[in-house]
Write a protein that holds these residues in place. Structure first.
Motif, PDB file in Angstrom:
ATOM      1  N   ASN A 279      -9.140   4.247  13.162  1.00 23.83           N
ATOM      2  CA  ASN A 279      -7.797   5.211  13.845  1.00 23.83           C
ATOM      3  C   ASN A 279      -8.368   6.502  13.582  1.00 23.83           C
ATOM      4  O   ASN A 279      -7.784   7.344  14.421  1.00 23.83           O
ATOM      5  N   LEU A 280      -8.512   7.077  12.242  1.00 21.72           N
ATOM      6  CA  LEU A 280      -8.551   8.575  11.997  1.00 21.72           C
ATOM      7  C   LEU A 280      -9.767   9.294  12.988  1.00 21.72           C
ATOM      8  O   LEU A 280      -9.736  10.111  13.269  1.00 21.72           O
ATOM      9  N   ALA A 281     -10.781   8.408  13.033  1.00 21.53           N
ATOM     10  CA  ALA A 281     -12.099   8.407  13.780  1.00 21.53           C
ATOM     11  C   ALA A 281     -11.483   8.880  15.138  1.00 21.53           C
ATOM     12  O   ALA A 281     -11.940  10.019  15.933  1.00 21.53           O
ATOM     13  N   GLU A 282     -10.555   8.416  15.775  1.00 17.08           N
ATOM     14  CA  GLU A 282     -10.118   8.552  16.976  1.00 17.08           C
ATOM     15  C   GLU A 282      -9.016   9.672  17.199  1.00 17.08           C
ATOM     16  O   GLU A 282      -9.222  10.712  18.017  1.00 17.08           O
ATOM     17  N   SER A 283      -8.334   9.799  16.175  1.00 26.18           N
ATOM     18  CA  SER A 283      -7.043  10.830  16.139  1.00 26.18           C
ATOM     19  C   SER A 283      -7.592  12.135  15.558  1.00 26.18           C
ATOM     20  O   SER A 283      -6.858  13.327  15.816  1.00 26.18           O
ATOM     21  N   ASP A 284      -8.505  12.176  14.774  1.00 24.96           N
ATOM     22  CA  ASP A 284      -8.775  13.595  14.165  1.00 24.96           C
ATOM     23  C   ASP A 284     -10.436  13.910  14.299  1.00 24.96           C
ATOM     24  O   ASP A 284     -11.191  13.524  13.631  1.00 24.96           O
ATOM     25  N   GLU A 285     -10.587  14.588  15.165  1.00 27.49           N
ATOM     26  CA  GLU A 285     -11.911  14.780  15.503  1.00 27.49           C
ATOM     27  C   GLU A 285     -12.582  15.722  14.593  1.00 27.49           C
ATOM     28  O   GLU A 285     -13.841  16.048  14.470  1.00 27.49           O
ATOM     29  N   ASP A 286     -11.690  16.528  13.868  1.00 28.20           N
ATOM     30  CA  ASP A 286     -12.508  17.591  12.942  1.00 28.20           C
ATOM     31  C   ASP A 286     -12.682  16.807  11.729  1.00 28.20           C
ATOM     32  O   ASP A 286     -13.440  17.601  10.693  1.00 28.20           O
ATOM     33  N   LEU A 287     -12.287  15.715  11.513  1.00 30.33           N
ATOM     34  CA  LEU A 287     -12.724  14.848  10.520  1.00 30.33           C
ATOM     35  C   LEU A 287     -13.964  14.283  10.426  1.00 30.33           C
ATOM     36  O   LEU A 287     -14.322  13.324  11.056  1.00 30.33           O
ATOM     37  N   SER A 288     -14.975  14.872   9.690  1.00 29.78           N
ATOM     38  CA  SER A 288     -16.404  14.452   9.801  1.00 29.78           C
ATOM     39  C   SER A 288     -16.833  13.391   8.544  1.00 29.78           C
ATOM     40  O   SER A 288     -17.885  12.809   8.694  1.00 29.78           O
ATOM     41  N   GLU A 289     -15.801  13.407   7.457  1.00 29.53           N
ATOM     42  CA  GLU A 289     -16.174  12.391   6.477  1.00 29.53           C
ATOM     43  C   GLU A 289     -14.839  12.186   5.976  1.00 29.53           C
ATOM     44  O   GLU A 289     -13.866  13.019   5.988  1.00 29.53           O
ATOM     45  N   LEU A 290     -14.661  10.794   5.576  1.00 27.86           N
ATOM     46  CA  LEU A 290     -13.692  10.139   4.743  1.00 27.86           C
ATOM     47  C   LEU A 290     -13.933   9.513   3.645  1.00 27.86           C
ATOM     48  O   LEU A 290     -14.966   8.736   3.657  1.00 27.86           O
ATOM     49  N   VAL A 291     -13.201   9.830   2.700  1.00 30.81           N
ATOM     50  CA  VAL A 291     -13.320   8.883   1.116  1.00 30.81           C
ATOM     51  C   VAL A 291     -11.898   8.486   1.170  1.00 30.81           C
ATOM     52  O   VAL A 291     -11.199   9.219   0.770  1.00 30.81           O
ATOM     53  N   VAL A 292     -11.967   7.059   0.772  1.00 33.31           N
ATOM     54  CA  VAL A 292     -10.957   6.503   0.494  1.00 33.31           C
ATOM     55  C   VAL A 292     -11.022   5.872  -1.147  1.00 33.31           C
ATOM     56  O   VAL A 292     -11.803   5.028  -1.220  1.00 33.31           O
ATOM     57  N   PHE A 293      -9.870   6.089  -1.796  1.00 33.81           N
ATOM     58  CA  PHE A 293     -10.067   5.576  -3.374  1.00 33.81           C
ATOM     59  C   PHE A 293      -8.862   4.620  -3.583  1.00 33.81           C
ATOM     60  O   PHE A 293      -7.667   5.010  -2.770  1.00 33.81           O
TER      61      PHE A 293
ATOM     62  N   ALA B 283     -11.588   1.087  -6.789  1.00 35.88           N
ATOM     63  CA  ALA B 283     -12.626   1.078  -5.418  1.00 35.88           C
ATOM     64  C   ALA B 283     -12.789   2.828  -4.855  1.00 35.88           C
ATOM     65  O   ALA B 283     -11.760   3.225  -5.063  1.00 35.88           O
ATOM     66  N   LYS B 284     -13.974   2.833  -4.309  1.00 38.32           N
ATOM     67  CA  LYS B 284     -14.359   3.926  -3.805  1.00 38.32           C
ATOM     68  C   LYS B 284     -14.957   3.505  -2.602  1.00 38.32           C
ATOM     69  O   LYS B 284     -16.140   2.966  -2.519  1.00 38.32           O
ATOM     70  N   ILE B 285     -14.528   3.891  -1.122  1.00 40.40           N
ATOM     71  CA  ILE B 285     -15.163   3.695   0.158  1.00 40.40           C
ATOM     72  C   ILE B 285     -15.320   4.904   0.913  1.00 40.40           C
ATOM     73  O   ILE B 285     -14.630   5.649   1.067  1.00 40.40           O
TER      74      ILE B 285
ATOM     75  N   VAL C   8       0.905  -1.238  -0.059  1.00 41.03           N
ATOM     76  CA  VAL C   8       0.089   0.034  -0.021  1.00 41.03           C
ATOM     77  C   VAL C   8       0.866   1.205  -0.033  1.00 41.03           C
ATOM     78  O   VAL C   8       2.030   1.155   0.657  1.00 41.03           O
ATOM     79  N   GLU C   9       0.317   2.237  -0.917  1.00 41.05           N
ATOM     80  CA  GLU C   9       1.355   3.335  -0.866  1.00 41.05           C
ATOM     81  C   GLU C   9       0.381   4.582  -1.241  1.00 41.05           C
ATOM     82  O   GLU C   9      -0.774   4.409  -1.686  1.00 41.05           O
ATOM     83  N   ILE C  10       0.570   5.847  -0.743  1.00 41.45           N
ATOM     84  CA  ILE C  10       0.000   7.016  -0.962  1.00 41.45           C
ATOM     85  C   ILE C  10       0.115   7.489  -2.146  1.00 41.45           C
ATOM     86  O   ILE C  10       1.234   7.706  -2.547  1.00 41.45           O
ATOM     87  N   VAL C  11      -1.099   7.903  -2.947  1.00 40.55           N
ATOM     88  CA  VAL C  11      -0.775   8.532  -4.345  1.00 40.55           C
ATOM     89  C   VAL C  11      -0.896   9.968  -4.054  1.00 40.55           C
ATOM     90  O   VAL C  11      -0.113  10.803  -4.051  1.00 40.55           O
ATOM     91  N   ARG C  12      -1.812  10.344  -3.231  1.00 44.89           N
ATOM     92  CA  ARG C  12      -1.889  11.737  -2.604  1.00 44.89           C
ATOM     93  C   ARG C  12      -3.040  12.109  -1.614  1.00 44.89           C
ATOM     94  O   ARG C  12      -4.138  10.848  -1.731  1.00 44.89           O
ATOM     95  N   VAL C  13      -3.200  12.988  -0.956  1.00 45.79           N
ATOM     96  CA  VAL C  13      -4.387  13.180  -0.166  1.00 45.79           C
ATOM     97  C   VAL C  13      -4.878  14.762  -0.275  1.00 45.79           C
ATOM     98  O   VAL C  13      -4.266  15.584  -0.782  1.00 45.79           O
ATOM     99  N   GLU C  14      -6.235  14.857   0.113  1.00 45.75           N
ATOM    100  CA  GLU C  14      -6.692  16.126   0.222  1.00 45.75           C
ATOM    101  C   GLU C  14      -7.571  16.127   1.409  1.00 45.75           C
ATOM    102  O   GLU C  14      -8.102  15.412   2.020  1.00 45.75           O
TER     103      GLU C  14
ATOM    104  N   GLY D 172     -11.855  14.211   4.405  1.00 45.88           N
ATOM    105  CA  GLY D 172     -10.441  13.863   4.101  1.00 45.88           C
ATOM    106  C   GLY D 172     -10.425  12.810   2.893  1.00 45.88           C
ATOM    107  O   GLY D 172     -11.520  11.894   2.935  1.00 45.88           O
ATOM    108  N   LEU D 173      -9.719  13.292   1.957  1.00 46.62           N
ATOM    109  CA  LEU D 173      -9.981  12.013   0.705  1.00 46.62           C
ATOM    110  C   LEU D 173      -8.338  11.610   0.479  1.00 46.62           C
ATOM    111  O   LEU D 173      -7.523  12.167   0.674  1.00 46.62           O
ATOM    112  N   ALA D 174      -8.475  10.436   0.568  1.00 44.97           N
ATOM    113  CA  ALA D 174      -7.006   9.540   0.658  1.00 44.97           C
ATOM    114  C   ALA D 174      -6.884   8.690  -0.701  1.00 44.97           C
ATOM    115  O   ALA D 174      -7.906   7.964  -0.791  1.00 44.97           O
ATOM    116  N   TYR D 175      -6.260   8.989  -1.690  1.00 44.46           N
ATOM    117  CA  TYR D 175      -6.026   8.323  -3.009  1.00 44.46           C
ATOM    118  C   TYR D 175      -4.875   7.329  -2.198  1.00 44.46           C
ATOM    119  O   TYR D 175      -3.726   7.845  -2.556  1.00 44.46           O
TER     120      TYR D 175
END
Length: 231
Positions: A180-194, A207-209, A130-136, A151-154
């Motif tokens: 893990n992000l739900a616990e560590s980042d309280e300001d993150l209200s939505e997460l999309v992983v591509f 895939a998009k979750i 697994v590797e990160i392409v980019r994040v937003e 948070g958008l994680a590609y």
């Protein structure tokens, strides 16, 4: 002219060496009187060597002294450290950032922190391949709370597994990251992983979750998989 004295001193030293050589030669031949005269001439040249060297060094010292005195007599003018500092300050006025520039810097910092969080989770959970392409990290316009972000994680999975195994691992890894992000980042209200899976299909997301926050955890939202790969 000190260089002439230096040359003379070197010539005297050469004559001393020759006198010693010839003196020894004549002494070996049994001509003691002539050998003594040769040694005596060598002594004279040796004294001359020290004389010329002394005069040469003396002349160099006097020239250096004169140069220092002339340098001390030169008027460099007044020098004020405070005025120099003030001048530099005047040449470099403070740059005031605009609100847009400050906002952009803050956003870049958020993106940097978010990417580090995701990378740390990948490393800590040994998500091989697994590797990160980019994040937003974008403002969430759909909530009333200030400071909510999406948070958008590609990501890319490239471990060469079958489509079935890849889908299971993508689900597992995504859930782990979201929890893990739900616990560590309280300001993150939505997460999309591509996800990209180049060994199955090159050049596109397969895939998009999506997750939405409920209290202190994320729950699954939409899950989309490329139907031509994942049945």
């Amino acid at each position: 002219m000190y260089w002439l004295l230096a040359i003379a001193a070197l010539l005297c030293l050469l004559m001393v060496a020759l006198a010693v050589i010839f003196g020894i030669y004549r002494l070996l031949k049994g001509n003691k009187a002539l050998a003594l005269k040769t040694f005596a001439s060598g002594l004279v040249f040796l004294l001359s060597f020290y004389f010329f060297r002394y005069e040469s060094n003396k002349m160099v010292a006097e020239e250096n002294k004169t140069a220092v005195e002339e340098d001390n007599d030169y008027d460099y003018g007044s020098y004020d450290n405070d005025s120099v500092v003030d001048s530099e300050d005047e040449d470099e006025p403070d740059v005031e950032l605009t609100d847009a520039e400050i906002e952009e810097m803050e956003r870049e910092e958020l993106v940097y922190e978010f990417e580090n969080e995701v990378q740390q989770l990948i490393d800590d959970n040994k998500m091989h391949g697994v590797e990160i392409v980019r994040v937003e990290y974008n403002d969430h316009m759909g909530t009333d709370k200030d400071g909510d972000f999406i948070g958008l994680a590609y990501l890319k999975y490239n471990d060469g597994q079958s489509a079935k195994t890849t889908k299971k691992l993508i689900d597992l890894y995504t859930e782990e990251i979201a929890a893990n992000l739900a616990e560590s980042d309280e300001d993150l209200s939505e997460l999309v992983v591509f996800w990209e899976t180049p060994f199955l299909l090159e050049g596109t997301n397969t895939a998009k979750i999506q997750f939405t926050r409920q209290n202190d955890k994320f729950v699954f939202g939409d899950k989309n998989y490329n139907s031509s790969i994942f049945n």
